[in-house]
Design an enzyme around this catalytic site. Structure first.
Site, PDB file in Angstrom:
ATOM      1  N   LYS A 196       0.860  -1.194   0.000  1.00 30.46           N
ATOM      2  CA  LYS A 196       0.000   0.000   0.000  1.00 30.46           C
ATOM      3  C   LYS A 196       0.893   1.239   0.000  1.00 30.46           C
ATOM      4  CE  LYS A 196      -1.875   2.471   3.312  1.00 30.46           C
ATOM      5  NZ  LYS A 196      -1.700   3.815   2.723  1.00 30.46           N
ATOM      6  N   GLU A 238      10.664  15.825  13.940  1.00 35.93           N
ATOM      7  CA  GLU A 238      11.025  15.772  12.526  1.00 35.93           C
ATOM      8  C   GLU A 238      10.216  16.841  11.781  1.00 35.93           C
ATOM      9  OE1 GLU A 238      10.010  12.047  10.595  1.00 35.93           O
ATOM     10  OE2 GLU A 238      11.967  12.031   9.633  1.00 35.93           O
TER      11      GLU A 238
HETATM   12  O1  TXE Z   1       2.843   9.649   7.957  1.00 34.74           O
HETATM   13  P1  TXE Z   1       1.947   8.404   8.362  1.00 34.74           P
HETATM   14  P2  TXE Z   1       2.437  10.988   7.165  1.00 34.74           P
HETATM   15  C1  TXE Z   1       7.057  11.557   9.245  1.00 34.74           C
HETATM   16  C2  TXE Z   1       7.321  13.002   8.895  1.00 34.74           C
HETATM   17  C3  TXE Z   1       5.980  13.494   8.488  1.00 34.74           C
HETATM   18  C4  TXE Z   1       5.063  12.699   9.397  1.00 34.74           C
HETATM   19  C5  TXE Z   1       3.643  12.523   8.916  1.00 34.74           C
HETATM   20  O2  TXE Z   1       7.764  13.683  10.050  1.00 34.74           O
HETATM   21  O3  TXE Z   1       5.852  14.858   8.703  1.00 34.74           O
HETATM   22  O4  TXE Z   1       5.689  11.444   9.510  1.00 34.74           O
HETATM   23  O5  TXE Z   1       3.623  11.953   7.597  1.00 34.74           O
HETATM   24  C6  TXE Z   1      -0.240   4.739   6.587  1.00 34.74           C
HETATM   25  N1  TXE Z   1      -2.352   1.739  10.205  1.00 34.74           N
HETATM   26  N2  TXE Z   1       7.414  10.687   8.159  1.00 34.74           N
HETATM   27  O6  TXE Z   1       1.161  11.581   7.673  1.00 34.74           O
HETATM   28  O7  TXE Z   1       0.612   8.833   8.822  1.00 34.74           O
HETATM   29  C7  TXE Z   1      -0.511   5.880   5.638  1.00 34.74           C
HETATM   30  O8  TXE Z   1      -1.664   5.619   4.870  1.00 34.74           O
HETATM   31  C8  TXE Z   1      -1.609   1.411   9.133  1.00 34.74           C
HETATM   32  C9  TXE Z   1       8.692  10.062   8.234  1.00 34.74           C
HETATM   33  O9  TXE Z   1       2.513  10.695   5.724  1.00 34.74           O
HETATM   34  O10 TXE Z   1       2.771   7.579   9.273  1.00 34.74           O
HETATM   35  C10 TXE Z   1       0.789   5.911   4.837  1.00 34.74           C
HETATM   36  O11 TXE Z   1       0.779   4.915   3.834  1.00 34.74           O
HETATM   37  N3  TXE Z   1      -1.132   2.317   8.261  1.00 34.74           N
HETATM   38  C11 TXE Z   1       8.790   8.963   7.275  1.00 34.74           C
HETATM   39  C12 TXE Z   1       1.850   5.545   5.883  1.00 34.74           C
HETATM   40  O12 TXE Z   1       1.129   4.913   6.937  1.00 34.74           O
HETATM   41  C13 TXE Z   1      -1.399   3.624   8.474  1.00 34.74           C
HETATM   42  C14 TXE Z   1       8.260   9.229   5.929  1.00 34.74           C
HETATM   43  C15 TXE Z   1       2.614   6.739   6.437  1.00 34.74           C
HETATM   44  O13 TXE Z   1       1.714   7.650   6.980  1.00 34.74           O
HETATM   45  C16 TXE Z   1      -2.173   4.043   9.598  1.00 34.74           C
HETATM   46  C17 TXE Z   1       6.967   9.872   5.990  1.00 34.74           C
HETATM   47  C18 TXE Z   1      -2.648   3.025  10.481  1.00 34.74           C
HETATM   48  N4  TXE Z   1      -3.370   3.325  11.567  1.00 34.74           N
HETATM   49  C19 TXE Z   1       6.608  10.582   7.067  1.00 34.74           C
HETATM   50  N5  TXE Z   1      -2.268   5.392   9.568  1.00 34.74           N
HETATM   51  C20 TXE Z   1      10.122   8.316   7.184  1.00 34.74           C
HETATM   52  N6  TXE Z   1      10.307   7.233   7.942  1.00 34.74           N
HETATM   53  O14 TXE Z   1      10.927   8.687   6.390  1.00 34.74           O
HETATM   54  C21 TXE Z   1      -1.577   5.816   8.465  1.00 34.74           C
HETATM   55  N7  TXE Z   1      -1.061   4.744   7.808  1.00 34.74           N
END
Ligand code: TXE
Length: 485
Positions: free
Chosen positions: A177, A385
């Site tokens: 996904k 972050e």
């Molecule tokens: O992350 P999310 P977001 C950090 C970065 C950013 C913040 C938010 O600081 O500002 O996270 O980003 C899925 N069960 N990183 O909102 O919500 C969602 O659909 C299962 C660091 O994008 O964590 C997406 O596919 N899955 C990072 C994925 O999780 C769930 C890179 C990431 O979303 C879920 C990106 C749930 N309950 C953001 N809720 C890095 N490691 O580099 C959401 N998702």
């Protein structure tokens, strides 16, 4: 008519979601609608994708010789390379990252399939010398079954490759996904997957957190690899624990320190720090977002970095992400943009702004490359972050102080150390708490070495041999050779 695929990719077919739900995505360059008809998978859709993956694992794919798997993976890698720019354009359109960066991401994805294809027929076990009791033991590494991945939006192709390539090389089948912020590029790979792999080997479903949760809690998925925020990582671990105790690996971002000593090549430190802060508009988990400079060279360093940032802000490097000359595009979406600006306000209130700190232009979600100094370590802008082109610069007097400040974070993904002294480099890299460290460089992961974090940056590794082992389970077979009575 949309010029891109919007349906789910299950069992080698593009299909409408049974859920009847859709995702909406806007282009962060001008807020124009990209699509409000991107199929979002519900329970029945996730079940169908898992059933397809399970059937493929029990069927042809599970019985395919590793050399044949490897051949198909290489073929897929070549096809990705050929289409890299075209597919990358779909991610650029939805999350604004520069086309060059996203196309490079598809190149890395292809490299990952090539690298793991090379390992597919090298998965060996061990035998142990029989004991006097006649116990002969064989250890073999076996595939796990239906594996899965949930990705973030910043470099979709790399995140997909890190998970899908080792999963397939190990003989598993896979469900992925992508993030709802960048759902189109990975989905477009479906057309290539269909040409190479048997049905059900790789399935791609789009959706938001709800869909991700269905995967994390699914009783038939045996393993889940996640890249995203720490908060979501915790939820995934919880759903895995409450369902079938599936294996979990988590890559949860960071707040990586860069420690610059007075004996370092200052120009190199400035140049590499710029790369480490601004690459992909600062939306990279390993970005060097906290810089610690030895006091004696701090003014010169900050001046050099600020000059570099100002040049970027006033030139062609920032702007339309579809142009090859652009390195910095807009922030991915409104929510991310608001988060970056909120943290910039915290920086202004609690530290000293050196340069940037403002929106660039009236249209698009652009943020000028930003430097803060004199921010206390307790400030949110130092601890959280930002995921934007923003850095805090701090000064230190001694090596001990630098290490203490660098480690004063809940994260432990990556780090950089700049010094001409080999003994100092070895001393400091040993004490910094991080999964990856670069010396006189910014850390850029390659396919052949493990990448991942410690502390609240997560656990598990992607890339290298360790990345393959995540997708294998060990079976020990004991044979009694004393069968004559
Ligand atoms: O992350 P999310 P977001 C950090 C970065 C950013 C913040 C938010 O600081 O500002 O996270 O980003 C899925 N069960 N990183 O909102 O919500 C969602 O659909 C299962 C660091 O994008 O964590 C997406 O596919 N899955 C990072 C994925 O999780 C769930 C890179 C990431 O979303 C879920 C990106 C749930 N309950 C953001 N809720 C890095 N490691 O580099 C959401 N998702």
């Amino acid at each position: 008519m949309a010029s891109f695929e919007t349906r789910l990719f299950i069992n080698n077919e593009f299909v409408d979601a049974k859920s009847g739900e859709y995702l909406t995505v806007y282009n962060p360059v001008d807020d124009s609608l990209v699509s409000d008809k991107i199929s979002s998978a519900g329970e029945a859709d996730v079940d169908a994708a898992v059933a397809a993956a399970k059937a493929a694992f029990k069927g042809d794919w599970g019985k395919t010789d590793p050399t044949v798997r490897a051949k198909k993976m290489r073929q897929f890698a070549d096809m990705i390379r050929e289409k890299a720019e075209e597919i990358a354009g779909l991610d650029t359109k939805t999350m604004g990252s520069a086309i060059g960066t996203q196309a490079m991401g598809y190149g890395v994805c292809a490299d990952l399939f090539d690298y793991y294809a090379g390992l597919a027929d090298k998965i060996h076990g061990e035998t142990s010398y029989p004991t006097s009791a006649g116990k002969y033991k064989i250890t073999q590494r076996e595939p796990i079954g239906v594996c899965s991945g949930i990705g973030a939006w910043n470099v979709s192709a790399v995140l997909f490759g890190w998970k899908a390539a080792p999963a397939l090389a190990a003989g598993n089948t896979f469900l992925y996904k992508p993030s709802e912020k960048a759902p189109l590029g990975t989905l477009a790979l479906g057309a290539l997957i269909k040409e190479v792999f048997p049905p059900g080997v790789i399935n791609i479903v789009n959706g938001g957190g709800k869909t991700g949760q269905l995967m994390a809690a699914h009783m038939e998925i045996r393993q889940i690899a996640f890249t995203g925020s720490t908060a979501t990582g915790r939820k995934i671990q919880e759903h895995a624990a409450k369902s079938n105790l599936k294996r979990v690996s988590l890559e949860l971002g960071g707040k990586s320190p860069s420690v610059i000593f007075e004996d370092a090549n200052l120009n190199l430190a400035v140049e590499k720090s710029m790369e480490g802060i601004l690459a992909n508009t600062g939306q990279i988990c390993a970005m060097a977002s906290r810089v610690f400079v030895q006091e004696s060279i701090s003014d010169k360093f900050i001046e050099g970095l600020a000059d570099g940032f100002k040049k970027v802000s006033s030139g062609d490097a920032i702007g339309d992400p579809t142009l090859k000359t652009t390195h910095i595009g807009p922030i991915a979406d409104k929510k991310q943009y608001e988060r970056v600006m909120e943290l910039i306000e915290v920086g202004k209130a609690e530290g000293k702004l050196v340069t940037g700190g403002v929106r660039r232009g009236k249209d698009g979600l652009y943020v000028e490359p930003t430097i803060f100094k004199q921010t206390p370590n307790t400030s949110r802008i130092v601890q959280e972050e930002v995921f934007g082109p923003v850095v805090t610069v701090h000064t230190f007097k001694t090596e001990e102080e630098a290490i203490e400040m660098a480690n004063d974070t809940v994260f432990g993904l990556s780090a950089c150390v700049y010094t001409e002294s080999i003994s100092r480099a070895l001393r400091v890299t040993r004490q910094i708490e991080a999964g990856t460290i670069a010396v006189n460089d910014w850390y850029f992961p390659g396919p052949d070495t493990p990448f991942g974090g410690i502390k609240q940056s997560g656990y598990g590794r992607e890339g290298g041999l360790e990345g393959l082992i995540e997708y294998l389970q060990t079976k020990t077979i004991q044979i009694n050779i004393n069968t004559t009575t």
